[in-house]
Design a protein around this motif. Sequence first.
Motif, PDB file in Angstrom:
ATOM      1  N   VAL A  56      16.673 -15.752  23.675  1.00 45.21           N
ATOM      2  CA  VAL A  56      16.611 -14.623  22.748  1.00 45.21           C
ATOM      3  C   VAL A  56      15.872 -13.510  23.481  1.00 45.21           C
ATOM      4  N   SER A  57      16.526 -12.359  23.651  1.00 39.39           N
ATOM      5  CA  SER A  57      15.972 -11.334  24.536  1.00 39.39           C
ATOM      6  C   SER A  57      16.023  -9.950  23.897  1.00 39.39           C
ATOM      7  N   GLY A  58      14.879  -9.258  23.888  1.00 38.49           N
ATOM      8  CA  GLY A  58      14.806  -7.869  23.460  1.00 38.49           C
ATOM      9  C   GLY A  58      14.266  -7.024  24.593  1.00 38.49           C
ATOM     10  N   SER A  59      15.049  -6.073  25.095  1.00 38.08           N
ATOM     11  CA  SER A  59      14.645  -5.244  26.240  1.00 38.08           C
ATOM     12  C   SER A  59      14.444  -3.802  25.803  1.00 38.08           C
ATOM     13  N   PHE A  60      13.203  -3.350  25.873  1.00 37.50           N
ATOM     14  CA  PHE A  60      12.835  -1.975  25.540  1.00 37.50           C
ATOM     15  C   PHE A  60      12.024  -1.419  26.717  1.00 37.50           C
ATOM     16  N   GLY A  61      11.847  -0.120  26.736  1.00 33.71           N
ATOM     17  CA  GLY A  61      11.026   0.457  27.787  1.00 33.71           C
ATOM     18  C   GLY A  61      11.658   0.262  29.153  1.00 33.71           C
ATOM     19  N   SER A  62      10.884   0.506  30.196  1.00 34.35           N
ATOM     20  CA  SER A  62      11.236   0.457  31.614  1.00 34.35           C
ATOM     21  C   SER A  62      12.196   1.584  31.989  1.00 34.35           C
ATOM     22  N   HIS A  63      12.017   2.083  33.190  1.00 41.74           N
ATOM     23  CA  HIS A  63      12.894   3.123  33.726  1.00 41.74           C
ATOM     24  C   HIS A  63      14.226   2.507  34.140  1.00 41.74           C
ATOM     25  N   VAL A  64      14.136   1.381  34.841  1.00 42.90           N
ATOM     26  CA  VAL A  64      15.317   0.632  35.260  1.00 42.90           C
ATOM     27  C   VAL A  64      15.073  -0.842  34.983  1.00 42.90           C
ATOM     28  N   THR A 118      21.336 -14.563  23.063  1.00 44.68           N
ATOM     29  CA  THR A 118      21.360 -13.496  22.073  1.00 44.68           C
ATOM     30  C   THR A 118      20.451 -12.375  22.565  1.00 44.68           C
ATOM     31  N   GLY A 119      20.985 -11.168  22.738  1.00 41.25           N
ATOM     32  CA  GLY A 119      20.169 -10.112  23.329  1.00 41.25           C
ATOM     33  C   GLY A 119      20.404  -8.746  22.718  1.00 41.25           C
ATOM     34  N   ILE A 120      19.379  -7.898  22.827  1.00 41.07           N
ATOM     35  CA  ILE A 120      19.456  -6.499  22.396  1.00 41.07           C
ATOM     36  C   ILE A 120      18.768  -5.634  23.442  1.00 41.07           C
ATOM     37  N   THR A 121      19.384  -4.508  23.786  1.00 45.22           N
ATOM     38  CA  THR A 121      18.738  -3.533  24.667  1.00 45.22           C
ATOM     39  C   THR A 121      18.790  -2.169  23.999  1.00 45.22           C
ATOM     40  N   PHE A 122      17.780  -1.335  24.303  1.00 49.11           N
ATOM     41  CA  PHE A 122      17.694   0.010  23.731  1.00 49.11           C
ATOM     42  C   PHE A 122      17.339   0.964  24.870  1.00 49.11           C
ATOM     43  N   CYS A 181      17.833   3.414  32.427  1.00 45.80           N
ATOM     44  CA  CYS A 181      19.066   2.730  32.787  1.00 45.80           C
ATOM     45  C   CYS A 181      18.800   1.234  32.674  1.00 45.80           C
ATOM     46  N   LEU A 182      19.275   0.643  31.588  1.00 48.58           N
ATOM     47  CA  LEU A 182      19.041  -0.774  31.330  1.00 48.58           C
ATOM     48  C   LEU A 182      20.328  -1.538  31.610  1.00 48.58           C
ATOM     49  N   ASP A 183      20.312  -2.284  32.689  1.00 48.38           N
ATOM     50  CA  ASP A 183      21.466  -3.039  33.156  1.00 48.38           C
ATOM     51  C   ASP A 183      21.171  -4.512  32.895  1.00 48.38           C
ATOM     52  N   THR A 184      21.739  -5.068  31.833  1.00 50.85           N
ATOM     53  CA  THR A 184      21.358  -6.407  31.397  1.00 50.85           C
ATOM     54  C   THR A 184      22.591  -7.227  31.052  1.00 50.85           C
ATOM     55  N   GLY A 185      22.371  -8.505  30.811  1.00 52.18           N
ATOM     56  CA  GLY A 185      23.470  -9.375  30.439  1.00 52.18           C
ATOM     57  C   GLY A 185      23.092 -10.828  30.625  1.00 52.18           C
ATOM     58  N   LYS A 191      20.692   6.275  23.572  1.00 55.33           N
ATOM     59  CA  LYS A 191      20.489   7.597  22.970  1.00 55.33           C
ATOM     60  C   LYS A 191      19.840   8.532  23.977  1.00 55.33           C
ATOM     61  N   ASP A 192      19.878   9.815  23.681  1.00 54.79           N
ATOM     62  CA  ASP A 192      19.221  10.848  24.504  1.00 54.79           C
ATOM     63  C   ASP A 192      19.616  10.781  25.976  1.00 54.79           C
ATOM     64  N   GLY A 193      20.854  10.404  26.262  1.00 56.90           N
ATOM     65  CA  GLY A 193      21.305  10.345  27.650  1.00 56.90           C
ATOM     66  C   GLY A 193      21.004   9.043  28.348  1.00 56.90           C
ATOM     67  N   GLY A 194      20.474   8.048  27.632  1.00 57.13           N
ATOM     68  CA  GLY A 194      20.198   6.747  28.239  1.00 57.13           C
ATOM     69  C   GLY A 194      21.486   6.013  28.589  1.00 57.13           C
ATOM     70  N   THR A 195      21.393   5.129  29.584  1.00 56.97           N
ATOM     71  CA  THR A 195      22.540   4.347  30.025  1.00 56.97           C
ATOM     72  C   THR A 195      22.283   2.869  29.780  1.00 56.97           C
TER      73      THR A 195
END
Length: 468
Positions: free
Chosen positions: A290-298, A317-321, A327-331, A352-356
């Motif tokens: 179970v993974s929640g990824s917030f923050g970090s530049h990359v 099960t994961g969520i990224t914001f 630039c959050l590259d996850t999986g 949001k706000d231009g995030g990738t």
Amino acid sequence: MEDKTYVDDIDRSVYDIKNEEKDVYRVKEGLTPEIVAQISREKKDPAWMELFRLQSLQIYNSMQAPDWGPSLEGLDMEHIVTYVRPNAHMSTKWSDVPEEIKDTFERLGIPKAERKSLAGVGAQYDSELVYHHVREEVAAQGVVYTDMESALKGEYASMVRKYFMKLVRPNDHKFAALHGAVWSGGSFVYVPPGISVTVPLQSYFRLNAPGAGQFEHTLIIVDEGADLHFIEGCSAPKYNVANLHAGCVELYVGKKARLRYSTIENWSKNMYNLNTKRAVVEEGGVIEWVSGSFGSHVSCLYPMSILKGKGSRAEFTGITFAGKGQCLDTGAKIVHQGENTSSFINTKSISKDGGTSTFRSSVVVAKDAKQSKAAVSCQSLMLDSFSRSDTIPAMDIRTPDADIGHEARIGRISEDAVFYLMSRGIGEEDARAMIVSGFAENVSKELPLEYAVEMNNLIQLEMKGSIG
């Protein structure tokens, strides 16, 4: 205390606490054989570990950085400090932790969470653990929960040597080799056969020093028929220089055992998060991520499950914001080796706000993994017209006797839903935040209550000012 439900109640400053640097020892910036040997001496490594570190450094120097994901151009190892020892010794008593460090963890809610809902806690500050404790009733079951350095040199030294960086090897990629050279801190867990740890264990990693890296190593062995839920939390204050997190997680799930590994990562937005996580599952065993990824530049984070035994199972099960400048590259990656194995990857990403936000999945079904089943579901939500969301799935199926499925959806917030909520007296910002929280519900409902609340608060926080 009033529940933090709305944006106005949330204060990001709790994560951006900056303590005055009072470390008692740090190595120079950069990465050389002398620095690696210096770290090994400071940690009083056994001879085999010092050799392992130096060999890992040679591998690191021989490998190229990956060029297929987000840009790592802003990460310069010549300006990263790889070891910072805080002015504290590891203690099993919270009262013995230095006041300033203790205050940081108090404000992050770690002691409160331990008292309410955890069977044990490890707290790391910069490169070393400052606190580690496990409940007596859990220890009485034979469960081992200690810091990696103690395990490396204590009665479990042979077990550590047998398993350490055997799942994640230094030659897997450049940052695995970096970890092998300069790792420090982290937790060791062993759950004996047939033991069920009914209350979660948690390790929390806090990086305070600017321009530094954190390289903790987590090694968990859940023996035959045992059951464990382990929680990992991470945060750091924001600086105007790059910080690096390149930890490593190795999980061994025995026959008919079960391990749930939950993570809420809330790194600051100057962080390069290049973590490596991997699990191997024996016959009839289960691994749940179970993974929640917030923050970090990359972020580059792709937990991998190797379904080795017949009838073993994996769920991710994961969520990224991803917000402005992120630039959050996850999986996730699943390798089916045994017969009748099954896996399910279910992820959601928000930008949001231009995030990738980029989702990558890899499902490999070996030729002997007959009657295996795998399903991948990824959903992306973009909150404006200039953010980006990409889905990059890969399937490598080597037997015709398998059942494989994949679905992907990308969409935006329904203006009708926003209008409906606003017509019921809810402000536009809160209405949008409620919709996003609902989108992420499949992750939050899998977390213990306190961590579900934290994740929802982070979503509310990220949504602040998102109108327009």
